[in-house]
Design an enzyme around this catalytic site. Structure first.
Site, PDB file in Angstrom:
ATOM      1  N   ARG A  33     -20.623   7.132  19.356  1.00 23.95           N
ATOM      2  CA  ARG A  33     -21.091   8.029  20.766  1.00 23.95           C
ATOM      3  C   ARG A  33     -21.926   9.051  20.216  1.00 23.95           C
ATOM      4  NH1 ARG A  33     -19.076   7.277  25.838  1.00 23.95           N
ATOM      5  NH2 ARG A  33     -17.305   6.010  25.283  1.00 23.95           N
ATOM      6  N   LEU A  36     -16.623  13.077  20.005  1.00 23.43           N
ATOM      7  CA  LEU A  36     -15.175  12.210  19.950  1.00 23.43           C
ATOM      8  C   LEU A  36     -14.961  12.349  21.537  1.00 23.43           C
ATOM      9  CD1 LEU A  36     -14.065  13.932  16.768  1.00 23.43           C
ATOM     10  CD2 LEU A  36     -14.410  11.302  17.123  1.00 23.43           C
ATOM     11  N   GLY A  38     -14.143   9.354  23.179  1.00 25.32           N
ATOM     12  CA  GLY A  38     -14.009   8.083  23.762  1.00 25.32           C
ATOM     13  C   GLY A  38     -14.522   8.170  25.340  1.00 25.32           C
ATOM     14  N   THR A  39     -14.058   7.133  25.796  1.00 27.99           N
ATOM     15  CA  THR A  39     -14.535   7.066  27.423  1.00 27.99           C
ATOM     16  C   THR A  39     -13.678   8.164  28.138  1.00 27.99           C
ATOM     17  OG1 THR A  39     -14.535   4.658  27.166  1.00 27.99           O
ATOM     18  CG2 THR A  39     -14.246   5.542  29.290  1.00 27.99           C
ATOM     19  N   VAL A 182      -8.466   2.068  41.088  1.00 29.05           N
ATOM     20  CA  VAL A 182      -8.425   3.562  40.760  1.00 29.05           C
ATOM     21  C   VAL A 182      -9.669   4.128  40.522  1.00 29.05           C
ATOM     22  CG1 VAL A 182      -7.113   5.278  39.070  1.00 29.05           C
ATOM     23  CG2 VAL A 182      -6.815   2.728  38.964  1.00 29.05           C
ATOM     24  N   GLY A 271     -12.906  -3.184  37.579  1.00 28.60           N
ATOM     25  CA  GLY A 271     -12.168  -3.240  36.167  1.00 28.60           C
ATOM     26  C   GLY A 271     -12.918  -3.072  35.058  1.00 28.60           C
ATOM     27  N   HIS A 443      13.938  25.641  44.552  1.00 25.29           N
ATOM     28  CA  HIS A 443      13.835  25.612  45.966  1.00 25.29           C
ATOM     29  C   HIS A 443      12.700  26.925  46.087  1.00 25.29           C
ATOM     30  CE1 HIS A 443      14.016  25.298  50.398  1.00 25.29           C
ATOM     31  NE2 HIS A 443      14.419  26.658  50.429  1.00 25.29           N
TER      32      HIS A 443
HETATM   33  P1  FAD Z   1     -11.942   4.501  24.607  1.00 19.17           P
HETATM   34  O1  FAD Z   1     -11.813   5.827  25.088  1.00 19.17           O
HETATM   35  O2  FAD Z   1     -13.160   3.558  25.321  1.00 19.17           O
HETATM   36  O3  FAD Z   1     -12.654   4.866  23.189  1.00 19.17           O
HETATM   37  C1  FAD Z   1     -13.286   4.108  22.257  1.00 19.17           C
HETATM   38  C2  FAD Z   1     -14.429   4.548  21.605  1.00 19.17           C
HETATM   39  O4  FAD Z   1     -14.808   3.697  20.270  1.00 19.17           O
HETATM   40  C3  FAD Z   1     -15.501   4.809  22.292  1.00 19.17           C
HETATM   41  O5  FAD Z   1     -16.075   6.287  22.340  1.00 19.17           O
HETATM   42  C4  FAD Z   1     -16.838   3.908  21.519  1.00 19.17           C
HETATM   43  O6  FAD Z   1     -18.174   4.692  21.498  1.00 19.17           O
HETATM   44  C5  FAD Z   1     -16.011   3.745  20.114  1.00 19.17           C
HETATM   45  N1  FAD Z   1     -16.697   2.539  19.398  1.00 19.17           N
HETATM   46  C6  FAD Z   1     -16.657   1.276  20.133  1.00 19.17           C
HETATM   47  N2  FAD Z   1     -17.022   0.504  18.964  1.00 19.17           N
HETATM   48  C7  FAD Z   1     -17.381   1.363  17.990  1.00 19.17           C
HETATM   49  C8  FAD Z   1     -17.736   0.820  16.496  1.00 19.17           C
HETATM   50  N3  FAD Z   1     -18.036  -0.277  16.264  1.00 19.17           N
HETATM   51  N4  FAD Z   1     -17.781   1.988  15.655  1.00 19.17           N
HETATM   52  C9  FAD Z   1     -17.672   3.211  16.033  1.00 19.17           C
HETATM   53  N5  FAD Z   1     -17.333   3.502  17.400  1.00 19.17           N
HETATM   54  C10 FAD Z   1     -16.958   2.624  18.015  1.00 19.17           C
HETATM   55  N6  FAD Z   1      -6.884   6.843  32.049  1.00 19.17           N
HETATM   56  C11 FAD Z   1      -5.944   7.485  32.260  1.00 19.17           C
HETATM   57  O7  FAD Z   1      -4.850   7.562  31.559  1.00 19.17           O
HETATM   58  N7  FAD Z   1      -6.017   8.741  33.046  1.00 19.17           N
HETATM   59  C12 FAD Z   1      -7.374   8.977  33.894  1.00 19.17           C
HETATM   60  O8  FAD Z   1      -7.212   9.699  34.562  1.00 19.17           O
HETATM   61  C13 FAD Z   1      -8.448   8.046  33.614  1.00 19.17           C
HETATM   62  N8  FAD Z   1      -9.483   8.414  34.344  1.00 19.17           N
HETATM   63  C14 FAD Z   1     -10.501   7.281  33.889  1.00 19.17           C
HETATM   64  C15 FAD Z   1     -11.661   7.270  34.741  1.00 19.17           C
HETATM   65  C16 FAD Z   1     -12.622   6.687  34.654  1.00 19.17           C
HETATM   66  C17 FAD Z   1     -14.010   6.914  35.208  1.00 19.17           C
HETATM   67  C18 FAD Z   1     -12.813   5.556  33.640  1.00 19.17           C
HETATM   68  C19 FAD Z   1     -14.037   4.795  33.100  1.00 19.17           C
HETATM   69  C20 FAD Z   1     -11.647   5.497  32.712  1.00 19.17           C
HETATM   70  C21 FAD Z   1     -10.669   6.347  33.080  1.00 19.17           C
HETATM   71  N9  FAD Z   1      -9.089   6.169  32.406  1.00 19.17           N
HETATM   72  C22 FAD Z   1      -8.234   7.056  32.504  1.00 19.17           C
HETATM   73  C23 FAD Z   1      -9.042   5.199  31.377  1.00 19.17           C
HETATM   74  C24 FAD Z   1      -9.288   5.902  29.900  1.00 19.17           C
HETATM   75  O9  FAD Z   1     -10.430   6.319  30.092  1.00 19.17           O
HETATM   76  C25 FAD Z   1      -9.025   4.697  29.005  1.00 19.17           C
HETATM   77  O10 FAD Z   1      -7.902   3.992  29.198  1.00 19.17           O
HETATM   78  C26 FAD Z   1      -9.098   5.375  27.427  1.00 19.17           C
HETATM   79  O11 FAD Z   1     -10.010   6.064  27.327  1.00 19.17           O
HETATM   80  C27 FAD Z   1      -8.859   4.373  26.372  1.00 19.17           C
HETATM   81  O12 FAD Z   1      -8.964   4.981  24.984  1.00 19.17           O
HETATM   82  P2  FAD Z   1      -9.396   4.102  23.908  1.00 19.17           P
HETATM   83  O13 FAD Z   1      -9.228   5.159  22.760  1.00 19.17           O
HETATM   84  O14 FAD Z   1      -8.487   2.759  23.753  1.00 19.17           O
HETATM   85  O15 FAD Z   1     -10.699   3.791  24.151  1.00 19.17           O
HETATM   86  P1  NAI Z   2      -8.810  -1.484  38.913  1.00 22.96           P
HETATM   87  O1  NAI Z   2      -8.409  -2.816  38.091  1.00 22.96           O
HETATM   88  O2  NAI Z   2      -8.156  -0.500  38.998  1.00 22.96           O
HETATM   89  O3  NAI Z   2      -9.529  -2.085  40.102  1.00 22.96           O
HETATM   90  C1  NAI Z   2     -10.599  -3.028  40.380  1.00 22.96           C
HETATM   91  C2  NAI Z   2     -10.355  -3.659  41.860  1.00 22.96           C
HETATM   92  O4  NAI Z   2     -11.466  -4.160  42.023  1.00 22.96           O
HETATM   93  C3  NAI Z   2      -9.127  -4.415  42.040  1.00 22.96           C
HETATM   94  O5  NAI Z   2      -8.684  -4.086  43.265  1.00 22.96           O
HETATM   95  C4  NAI Z   2      -9.756  -5.789  42.157  1.00 22.96           C
HETATM   96  O6  NAI Z   2      -9.018  -6.686  43.137  1.00 22.96           O
HETATM   97  C5  NAI Z   2     -11.183  -5.533  42.912  1.00 22.96           C
HETATM   98  N1  NAI Z   2     -12.147  -6.405  42.571  1.00 22.96           N
HETATM   99  C6  NAI Z   2     -12.287  -7.336  41.524  1.00 22.96           C
HETATM  100  N2  NAI Z   2     -13.386  -8.212  41.540  1.00 22.96           N
HETATM  101  C7  NAI Z   2     -13.844  -7.852  43.014  1.00 22.96           C
HETATM  102  C8  NAI Z   2     -15.063  -8.439  43.558  1.00 22.96           C
HETATM  103  N3  NAI Z   2     -15.791  -9.090  43.132  1.00 22.96           N
HETATM  104  N4  NAI Z   2     -15.272  -7.822  45.067  1.00 22.96           N
HETATM  105  C9  NAI Z   2     -14.263  -6.788  45.284  1.00 22.96           C
HETATM  106  N5  NAI Z   2     -13.418  -6.629  44.750  1.00 22.96           N
HETATM  107  C10 NAI Z   2     -13.031  -6.980  43.659  1.00 22.96           C
HETATM  108  O7  NAI Z   2     -10.280  -1.334  38.228  1.00 22.96           O
HETATM  109  P2  NAI Z   2     -11.410  -0.020  37.965  1.00 22.96           P
HETATM  110  O8  NAI Z   2     -10.875   0.707  39.243  1.00 22.96           O
HETATM  111  O9  NAI Z   2     -12.680  -0.310  37.558  1.00 22.96           O
HETATM  112  O10 NAI Z   2     -10.679   0.770  36.765  1.00 22.96           O
HETATM  113  C11 NAI Z   2     -10.416   0.309  35.590  1.00 22.96           C
HETATM  114  C12 NAI Z   2      -9.419   0.771  34.795  1.00 22.96           C
HETATM  115  O11 NAI Z   2      -9.741   2.078  34.389  1.00 22.96           O
HETATM  116  C13 NAI Z   2      -8.087   1.045  35.504  1.00 22.96           C
HETATM  117  O12 NAI Z   2      -7.607  -0.193  35.680  1.00 22.96           O
HETATM  118  C14 NAI Z   2      -7.196   1.899  34.980  1.00 22.96           C
HETATM  119  O13 NAI Z   2      -6.893   1.395  33.753  1.00 22.96           O
HETATM  120  C15 NAI Z   2      -8.461   3.066  34.233  1.00 22.96           C
HETATM  121  N6  NAI Z   2      -8.524   4.109  35.023  1.00 22.96           N
HETATM  122  C16 NAI Z   2      -7.519   4.789  35.231  1.00 22.96           C
HETATM  123  C17 NAI Z   2      -7.406   6.027  36.064  1.00 22.96           C
HETATM  124  C18 NAI Z   2      -6.272   6.877  36.240  1.00 22.96           C
HETATM  125  O14 NAI Z   2      -5.441   6.652  35.382  1.00 22.96           O
HETATM  126  N7  NAI Z   2      -6.308   7.895  37.203  1.00 22.96           N
HETATM  127  C19 NAI Z   2      -8.684   6.226  36.677  1.00 22.96           C
HETATM  128  C20 NAI Z   2      -9.969   5.549  36.678  1.00 22.96           C
HETATM  129  C21 NAI Z   2      -9.847   4.297  35.748  1.00 22.96           C
END
Ligand code: FAD
Ligand code: NAI
Length: 464
Positions: A33, A36, A38-39, A182, A271, A443
């Protein structure tokens, strides 16, 4: 020769690298990316929380402050600044992770990693230059990407995933969110607070389908009161671009006639799916399941010396789950105790009020035939909640009747995302509800609601 090469610099990968470095393993981390974190750090947890926090203040300034005697005149939204402070937080934190690599003597290599054979990873840098790293062990931590909605093309401007929804240049008049999970509810809340009319379309007949249903119902009631609209039991059949806007065609999930919703922006949040493209896994024969998740047993894939952690393998897709697995693998490779307790992984939704849970839901206990006892307490009866005008929500404690251990706690309420930590510690120590009920809580705090709910398990809630 490295002891460990990690592919992917998200919370799974970078925490694995830090722990491996601390334990003296010669470690490299590869990230394509360019940054560092990640997502989670770049387009997930952190930027979404930055917008949630700022938009919560913005809404509070107009809706909550006046009742507390704080008058704000001339309140207005400075969206570019709100987006900038989000980007600044991300920048600072990604640099912090980079610093932690140096501090722990981890080599950070920018580029895309591809496994050539067990023990060998080829890295292609952004400028095309290639190098090969030899490694005793490889950890795949490549994370996940948004799931596509068949037939609906994402352009990240009008039809967006979470990534586009974190950077919209203006507040849409109408936003349709596909998926009441979420992401949909967090980012839908952000844009609703900033002025959008938000309609959430969900396939199932309830929001957050995996959650304890009583909590989910309470949560939906609050979101509705805040102005979020719901089309439950519906799916999106198509999105058509018109002159300036979008026509979103929705159909009942059980079949029936379609209706059209007008929107300026559609957020697809149905998802996420594991990301393992161009990783060379076919070269070594690493096994996947049907949904593309890498199969593991105690983090080991079927190929000797190759491990997988985080979103690309089974389990909740959460940053702290990825972190736990990263630490556990590093520990295992250093010959140390290595374990992840999947029964105690908290879940938090950072809306206002927040939703926090850990352990089993009531439905899961019923389905497993476990006898359980319940204690509940509403924030309406908690003194701090009343003082702060934050009375929405409740705490629900579930105890296994036979073992007398707390097996699930589910909460909706202001700040419950911080309060769930207490429960995680209690559950790790095998606490009963009585253990929590007999622990002195300060409290006036919101956490007293947990104590009262825990008392309720044995029928002696005192303050309601
Ligand atoms: P990732 O964070 O996805 O990191 C994987 C990395 O690998 C990426 O940077 C990618 O570029 C890199 N990569 C892939 N392939 C290669 C390759 N071949 N070579 C080199 N690099 C590569 N989780 C929470 O617990 N709390 C939250 O509040 C939360 N909010 C979220 C909000 C959103 C909008 C989203 C999308 C997700 C959220 N999540 C949250 C989920 C969380 O981001 C992921 O569960 C977490 O990032 C997973 O970590 P990971 O290390 O497995 O992968
Ligand atoms: P999600 O799995 O939480 O929710 C997806 C929703 O979409 C479900 O309710 C599902 O029934 C619905 N759905 C699926 N297909 C559909 C369709 N065709 N039409 C209408 N509804 C449909 O997935 P989301 O919100 O995309 O997040 C992905 C993941 O990212 C989460 O599961 C979570 O693990 C992580 N995440 C965590 C956060 C946190 O911890 N606060 C914040 C954001 C993401």
């Amino acid at each position: 020769m490295y002891d460990l090469v990690i592919i992917g610099g998200g919370p799974g990968g970078y925490n694995c690298a830090i722990r491996a470095g601390q334990l003296g393993l010669k470690t490299a981390i590869i990230e394509k990316r360019g940054k560092l974190g990640g997502t989670c750090l770049n387009v997930g947890c952190i930027p979404s929380k930055a917008l949630l926090h700022a938009s919560e203040y913005y809404e509070a300034a107009s809706k909550t402050f006046p009742s507390m005697g704080v008058r704000v005149t001339g309140l207005s939204l400075d969206l570019p600044q709100m987006l900038k402070q989000k980007d600044d937080s991300v920048d600072g934190l990604t640099k912090g992770v980079e610093f932690l690599m140096k501090k722990n003597k981890v080599d950070y290599i920018k580029g895309a990693g591809r496994i050539v054979s067990a023990g060998s990873v080829e890295v292609t840098a952004i400028d095309g230059a290639k190098q090969t790293l030899e490694a005793k062990n490889i950890v795949i931590a490549t994370g996940s990407v948004p799931t596509d909605l068949a037939g609906i093309a994402v352009d990240e401007e009008q039809v967006v995933t979470s990534t586009g929804a974190l950077s919209l240049p203006e507040v849409p008049g109408r936003m349709v969110v596909v998926g009441a999970g979420v992401i949909g509810l967090e980012l839908g809340s952000v844009w609703r607070r900033l002025g959008a009319e938000v309609t959430v379309v969900e396939f199932f007949d309830r929001i957050t389908p995996g959650m304890d249903s009583e909590i989910s119902t309470a949560f939906q009631r609050v979101l509705k009161k805040q102005g979020m609209k719901f089309e439950l039991g519906h799916k999106v059949a198509g999105v058509e671009k018109t002159g300036g806007g979008l026509l979103v065609s929705i159909e009942p999930a059980k079949g029936g006639g379609a209706r059209v919703l007008e929107a300026d922006v559609v957020l697809v949040a149905i998802g996420r799916k594991p990301f393992t493209t161009n990783l060379g896994l076919e070269n070594v024969g690493v096994r996947f399941d049907q949904r593309g998740f890498i199969e593991t047993s105690h983090f080991k894939t079927n190929v000797e010396g190759i491990y997988a952690i985080g979103d690309c393998t089974h389990g909740p897709m959460l940053a702290h789950k990825a972190e736990e697995e990263g630490i556990a693998v590093a520990q295992a490779l250093a010959g140390k105790w290595s374990h992840v307790n999947y029964d105690v992984i908290p879940n938090v939704i950072y809306t206002d009020p927040e939703v926090a849970s850990v352990g089993k839901s009531e439905e899961e206990l019923k389905a497993a035939g476990v006898e359980y006892k319940i204690g509940k307490f509403s924030f309406m009866a908690n003194s701090r909640a009343r003082t702060n005008h934050e009375t929405e929500g409740l705490v629900k404690v579930l105890e296994d009747a036979a073992s007398k251990r707390v097996v699930g706690v589910h909460m909706v309420g202001s700040g419950v995302g911080e309060m769930i930590g207490e429960i995680c510690v209690a559950m790790e120590f095998g606490a009963s509800a009585e253990d929590i009920a007999r622990t002195c809580h300060a409290h006036p705090t919101m956490s007293e609601a947990i104590r009262e709910a825990a008392k309720g398990v044995d029928g002696w809630t005192m303050q309601a």
